[in-house]
Design a protein around this motif. Structure first.
Motif, PDB file in Angstrom:
ATOM      1  N   SER A 192     -12.100   8.131   7.908  1.00 26.91           N
ATOM      2  CA  SER A 192     -11.127   8.998   7.876  1.00 26.91           C
ATOM      3  C   SER A 192     -10.047   8.425   6.617  1.00 26.91           C
ATOM      4  CB  SER A 192     -10.406   9.134   9.081  1.00 26.91           C
ATOM      5  OG  SER A 192      -9.712   7.794   9.634  1.00 26.91           O
ATOM      6  N   GLN A 193      -9.819   9.154   5.932  1.00 28.34           N
ATOM      7  CA  GLN A 193      -9.212   8.925   4.648  1.00 28.34           C
ATOM      8  C   GLN A 193      -9.719   7.853   3.897  1.00 28.34           C
ATOM      9  OE1 GLN A 193      -4.627   8.095   5.241  1.00 28.34           O
ATOM     10  NE2 GLN A 193      -4.414  10.191   5.815  1.00 28.34           N
ATOM     11  N   SER A 194     -11.055   8.107   3.632  1.00 28.86           N
ATOM     12  CA  SER A 194     -11.836   7.050   2.596  1.00 28.86           C
ATOM     13  C   SER A 194     -12.605   7.725   1.941  1.00 28.86           C
ATOM     14  CB  SER A 194     -12.411   6.071   3.805  1.00 28.86           C
ATOM     15  OG  SER A 194     -13.500   6.770   4.155  1.00 28.86           O
ATOM     16  N   ARG A 229      -0.100  10.008   4.447  1.00 29.54           N
ATOM     17  CA  ARG A 229      -1.401  10.749   3.803  1.00 29.54           C
ATOM     18  C   ARG A 229      -1.082  10.885   2.243  1.00 29.54           C
ATOM     19  NH1 ARG A 229      -2.734  16.640   6.245  1.00 29.54           N
ATOM     20  NH2 ARG A 229      -4.283  17.437   4.805  1.00 29.54           N
ATOM     21  N   LEU A 230      -2.010  10.966   1.283  1.00 30.01           N
ATOM     22  CA  LEU A 230      -1.557  10.753   0.029  1.00 30.01           C
ATOM     23  C   LEU A 230      -2.439  11.867  -0.851  1.00 30.01           C
ATOM     24  CD1 LEU A 230      -1.699   7.054  -0.779  1.00 30.01           C
ATOM     25  CD2 LEU A 230       0.207   8.329  -0.900  1.00 30.01           C
ATOM     26  N   TYR A 262      -0.212   4.740  -4.446  1.00 27.95           N
ATOM     27  CA  TYR A 262       0.889   4.524  -3.389  1.00 27.95           C
ATOM     28  C   TYR A 262       0.346   3.963  -1.990  1.00 27.95           C
ATOM     29  CZ  TYR A 262       4.107   6.847  -6.509  1.00 27.95           C
ATOM     30  OH  TYR A 262       4.711   7.198  -7.661  1.00 27.95           O
ATOM     31  N   GLY A 263      -1.075   4.058  -1.673  1.00 27.64           N
ATOM     32  CA  GLY A 263      -1.653   3.459  -0.822  1.00 27.64           C
ATOM     33  C   GLY A 263      -1.951   2.020  -1.044  1.00 27.64           C
ATOM     34  N   MET A 287      -6.265  -4.950   0.170  1.00 27.07           N
ATOM     35  CA  MET A 287      -7.102  -4.107  -0.672  1.00 27.07           C
ATOM     36  C   MET A 287      -8.409  -4.772  -1.180  1.00 27.07           C
ATOM     37  SD  MET A 287      -5.316  -1.438  -0.580  1.00 27.07           S
ATOM     38  CE  MET A 287      -6.468  -0.371  -1.430  1.00 27.07           C
ATOM     39  N   ILE A 289     -10.819  -3.715   1.409  1.00 30.62           N
ATOM     40  CA  ILE A 289     -11.216  -2.260   1.323  1.00 30.62           C
ATOM     41  C   ILE A 289     -12.197  -2.245   0.086  1.00 30.62           C
ATOM     42  CG2 ILE A 289     -10.677  -0.132   0.548  1.00 30.62           C
ATOM     43  CD1 ILE A 289      -9.704  -1.115   3.301  1.00 30.62           C
ATOM     44  N   TYR A 340      -8.308   6.898  -2.064  1.00 28.58           N
ATOM     45  CA  TYR A 340      -7.711   6.016  -0.929  1.00 28.58           C
ATOM     46  C   TYR A 340      -8.033   4.470  -1.239  1.00 28.58           C
ATOM     47  CZ  TYR A 340      -5.689   9.589   1.881  1.00 28.58           C
ATOM     48  OH  TYR A 340      -5.101  10.685   2.244  1.00 28.58           O
ATOM     49  N   ARG A 392       0.635  -3.530   6.546  1.00 25.30           N
ATOM     50  CA  ARG A 392       0.349  -3.903   5.240  1.00 25.30           C
ATOM     51  C   ARG A 392       1.370  -3.675   4.309  1.00 25.30           C
ATOM     52  NH1 ARG A 392      -2.728  -0.628   1.744  1.00 25.30           N
ATOM     53  NH2 ARG A 392      -3.337   1.411   2.911  1.00 25.30           N
ATOM     54  N   PHE A 393       2.067  -2.626   4.558  1.00 25.84           N
ATOM     55  CA  PHE A 393       3.056  -2.292   3.758  1.00 25.84           C
ATOM     56  C   PHE A 393       4.533  -3.303   3.752  1.00 25.84           C
ATOM     57  CE2 PHE A 393       0.627   1.673   4.126  1.00 25.84           C
ATOM     58  CZ  PHE A 393       0.703   2.099   2.737  1.00 25.84           C
ATOM     59  N   THR A 435      -2.336   4.247   6.231  1.00 26.98           N
ATOM     60  CA  THR A 435      -2.805   4.886   5.067  1.00 26.98           C
ATOM     61  C   THR A 435      -3.890   4.595   4.584  1.00 26.98           C
ATOM     62  OG1 THR A 435      -0.475   4.968   4.516  1.00 26.98           O
ATOM     63  CG2 THR A 435      -1.910   6.096   2.915  1.00 26.98           C
ATOM     64  N   GLY A 436      -4.998   5.693   4.072  1.00 24.24           N
ATOM     65  CA  GLY A 436      -6.385   5.219   4.059  1.00 24.24           C
ATOM     66  C   GLY A 436      -7.177   4.786   5.371  1.00 24.24           C
ATOM     67  N   PRO A 437      -8.439   4.201   5.243  1.00 25.44           N
ATOM     68  CA  PRO A 437      -9.362   3.597   6.153  1.00 25.44           C
ATOM     69  C   PRO A 437      -8.744   3.264   7.189  1.00 25.44           C
ATOM     70  CG  PRO A 437     -10.093   2.925   4.108  1.00 25.44           C
ATOM     71  CD  PRO A 437      -8.991   3.916   3.801  1.00 25.44           C
ATOM     72  N   SER A 438      -8.963   3.360   8.466  1.00 24.63           N
ATOM     73  CA  SER A 438      -8.321   2.478   9.433  1.00 24.63           C
ATOM     74  C   SER A 438      -9.455   1.207  10.037  1.00 24.63           C
ATOM     75  CB  SER A 438      -7.923   3.306  10.769  1.00 24.63           C
ATOM     76  OG  SER A 438      -7.818   2.608  11.715  1.00 24.63           O
ATOM     77  N   VAL A 439      -9.017   0.174   9.837  1.00 23.22           N
ATOM     78  CA  VAL A 439     -10.089  -0.950   9.883  1.00 23.22           C
ATOM     79  C   VAL A 439      -9.954  -1.643  11.268  1.00 23.22           C
ATOM     80  CG1 VAL A 439     -10.419  -1.404   7.524  1.00 23.22           C
ATOM     81  CG2 VAL A 439      -8.552  -2.821   8.828  1.00 23.22           C
TER      82      VAL A 439
END
Lengths: 535, 535
Positions: free
Chosen positions: A214-216, A497-498, A505-506, A513, A516, A534, B191-192, B205-209
């Motif tokens: 999701s979101q990836s 969500r972006l 911003y993510g 990162m 990721i 993302y 992480r923010f 935000t982004g993929p959930s790990v």
């Protein structure tokens, strides 16, 4: 990661030949109107679209990805492309669009175990009609975006709705995923051959990888099981208004969410938001000036009997449970609101009848403006998708929406900024104050809805709505969005969500990162799937 | 993946020197009794333990991992090592144990937002006492295993408990993870920098790990936020018995789970399971013979007034909500059970008083045998950890448990086989029939509890309990476990959790395991973290 540049060069051309052979020439479009449309969102985007592919099924998707790898041409998957306000169909970086709209089968359904398994092209409307055709006693959860939205797409973007299943990503499992390599996997318990619990339980045995997709840009979900809820014996919507007391309201509702007295998302919209949802910008009242000032808004609010903040939600259960929840809600909100109403279908019919005499007496139909939203909103509360909120994208257009609205091609400007905050009064106030001040400063109405999406957080969806055909508005809107997002991030409220033009911003978390990127490298060594998304 | 062999060779010896320098010689144990104890579980294991490290904090963990990488010596992390029945402290393959017991800080707590952030060494007892010391109105969820279990460890193994927060993995977020490289990341919104919602929302935000770090060897979770529930106004336990109708019961309860009328795990134990939980094997009644035959069990069941199946669970809410749930439950179970009782603390006190006269009249205390379980079970239903179920591991020992029970060193045999099945009557019947037949065939009592862990599935925990000091029992138990697991897998019921000697049963799904290996390679190129675990 390999950075792939798309162009009209020989790689793209060779890939297009292969894609045509693989999925049929009729399903590969390079027509300039198609690629231009696919690159057009509700705000400025820069990435170009090389072509649009329309695979028919999972095997086609696998072929398309293998070819993309061979020629180093990136693919950007969309489900139905209705990701309005976050990028529509437009890719993050130059790519060929992989439109999954033809993967629109409902492949499994179980009334007793309350789930449905579907492909990414299945729309909200299609799922709703399917449940009707089955005479099912089960409800789906719907978002207010459009009946033509993809259920899978919305879920993967972590959209949310109105019922106890409102946090979509929290009620799905058993993904079929085509990886960037073209290989296919099934997640959770679905990977066990002959396994009987794939659609029923989330974690599986060993690490759970669902969250990665999701979101990836780690894979393409070609199938997903969505849990459904049995229609309750009774459901009753609640509506309340408050003048200044948003913080008090959030403090009052949080314990009800935490104890489960309220089991679904509560939404609290400001006056601007309700006004924009119910019709056009008041061009005549403002003599054509924008933005709508706080003073004019206050006057209109009073005339239209809107609250400064307007809450809504729904209670579900047996008659006894709903009665109990009603009294808990009433007690919690006591003294903090100016009006509290409970509405079920019967009462709505009564109100509809009452409207006609009201208009006769007052000579105006403004009451109906807000009232018009009631039936679709009540519908959403029982999982009925609706088109009735789509016109809000036309708020700042000079004319009402056309018969067949299409925000992308109609030049509607829409940018969502959606920070997450703790469900406390002070945090909620801070977020909405920032939202209102910055939006107005940039010349936009602050269209804000605060949603208690789960037990502990709110998501404030701040819409920047404008007319892209007005010179200079695009730049102003982007500047507003950026200031909003940066200010909120700096205050500790990250976006849930972006949009495709704001992925930076993510990026946060130091080594995070890098992780990721390592995972991306492991799953997509050629970087051909949705580069930049993302990451 | 690099396969690392541990030995008493020069690599281990050099690594030990470095570890001693890094975390202090007092915290590195190579004493033969320590390493032997750490390698001892409640069933046969083959991996050897090279040493036991006791880091004090996250920085120590990072140092330990960096040294492990340098010397190619694998580390196997344990939280408190009470993973009884699944491997205790024993590693999957030869390794040095990284005991996280000293990382036992509760680092954040918020009464209003209902969460606590803690390290892996924090035990259930410690968390419970912490909440007491804060005069908190919040409840944790507890498992029945032991007060000395790690909250984080149990969650990462996907353990479950008794309250609406019973599916532990579903109520946590914001992990701090030390990766095999020694780098540290924070997941979700944590992480923010300066972010205010890290402990409050799951996806980020982004993929959930997050899912990657449960049941895996991808990283060491050194901190986790656990959500808590506000103590409800009222909670009432329910107990029911049925002679043959397990299938009917599951059919009756599923709709209540799906509609939320029952919001917590319901547990249904067979007669064998209740008997084994409440005391020793009836050596005298059976003249020392095992297994306890169905006929003898039936006779004892009748005498002890147990049901063939014995259900329990709890209702939570306001007085009105609990009253409503009671009547829904009563109606759903009507005609399907032989007895239904609702018990709250007040009623329990009454029953306790009633027991003494009963014993006086009948001259025996067998009623108290089952009654003795009530207080700890009621405690679990409000998140109070208990030691009272631990003695069941001594069921087949010739003597009752010692004052300080330690199943590993006391030679208790315990293997859990825990298949997941759809929450339907036929599936549940099939699983328990397989469980009972195969256990008895191998000479073990079928100690089975069926738990409706979520809305759509049951987990049947089938305990193979024996005395490891009896010659030949180890081999018989392993053989029983393997036949059970293989048979259930073949019928489509995969295990929710695996023991350290049975990881092969998690290998399924064609390309899926390649993906797991790719991810492992990306995060742990030297393969030094818990090799073999869920891979």
């Amino acid at each position: 990661m390999v950075s792939v540049e798309i162009s009209s060069g020989p790689a793209l051309s060779a890939a297009l030949d292969e894609w045509r052979k693989a999925i049929g020439g009729a399903h590969v479009s390079t027509a300039s109107e198609d690629v231009r449309a696919a690159a057009t969102a509700t705000f400025p985007t820069t990435a170009t679209v090389g072509a649009v592919l329309h695979p028919a099924n999972r095997e086609d998707v696998q072929l398309c990805l293998r070819i993309a790898n061979r020629f180093g041409v990136p693919l950007y998957p969309i489900s139905t492309g209705k990701n309005w306000g976050y990028g529509s169909r437009a890719p993050v970086r130059d790519a060929v669009i992989l439109d999954l709209g033809r993967l629109n089968r409902i492949v499994d359904f179980d009334e007793n175990l309350a789930y449905v398994t579907l492909e990414p092209g299945v729309t909200q409307r299609q799922l709703y009609q399917f449940l009707e055709s089955q005479h099912s006693r089960l409800w789906m959860d719907a978002t207010g975006a459009s009946p033509d939205c993809s259920v899978v797409g919305n879920t993967l973007e972590r959209g949310f709705g109105h019922t106890p299943m409102g946090d979509h990503c929290n009620h799905v499992c058993g993904f079929e995923v085509v990886l960037p390599s073209g290989e296919c996997i099934n997640t959770g318990f679905s990977r066990f051959p002959g396994g009987k619990v794939g659609p029923l339980s989330r974690w599986g045995t060993g690490p759970s990888v669902d969250g990665l997709f999701s979101q990836s840009n780690f894979g393409i979900v070609t199938r997903m099981t969505v849990w459904l809820m049995p229609a309750p014996d009774k459901h009753t919507a609640y509506f309340f208004q408050t003048e200044g007391g948003l913080a008090d309201i959030v403090e009052a509702l949080r314990p009800l969410r935490l104890t489960g007295a309220i089991r679904s998302v509560a939404h609290i919209a400001n006056d601007y938001k309700v006004l924009s949802s119910s019709g056009q910008y008041p061009w005549s009242e403002t003599a054509g000036r924008t933005p709508l000032s706080r003073e004019t808004m206050a006057r209109l609010r009073h005339e239209l009997r809107l609250g400064r903040w307007n809450g809504s939600g729904c209670l579900y259960g047996t008659r006894g449970q709903v009665r109990e929840s009603r009294s808990l809600l009433r007690r919690a909100l006591d003294g903090k609101i100016t009006r509290l109403q409970f509405i079920d279908e019967g009462k709505l019919n009564f109100l509809r009848m009452a409207e006609a005499p009201y208009r006769l007496i007052t000579g105006r139909s403004d009451l109906s403006r807000a009232l018009r939203l009631l039936p679709p909103l009540l519908g959403l509360m029982r999982g009925v998708p609706t088109e009735d909120f789509l016109p809000s994208a036309y708020w700042r257009k000079p004319q009402p929406p056309p018969a067949k609205p299409d925000p992308d091609s109609d030049g509607c400007g829409l940018l969502w900024c959606s920070p997450v905050a703790p469900s406390t009064g002070p945090h909620t106030s801070e977020v909405v104050d920032i939202g209102e001040d910055i939006a107005l400063k940039h010349g936009f109405e602050p269209l804000i809805s605060v949603s208690l999406v789960n037990e502990r957080t709110t998501v404030s969806t701040i819409a920047i709505t404008y007319d892209r055909r007005v010179q200079g508005e695009d730049a102003k809107a982007v500047s507003c969005y950026r200031e909003l997002t940066e200010h909120l991030l700096a205050r500790g409220y990250p976006p849930y969500r972006l949009n495709v033009s704001a992925m930076e911003y993510g990026r946060a978390g130091g080594h995070y990162m890098d992780v990721i990127r390592s995972l991306k490298q492991a799953l997509d060594p050629n970087g051909i799937l949705a580069p930049g998304r993302y990451e």
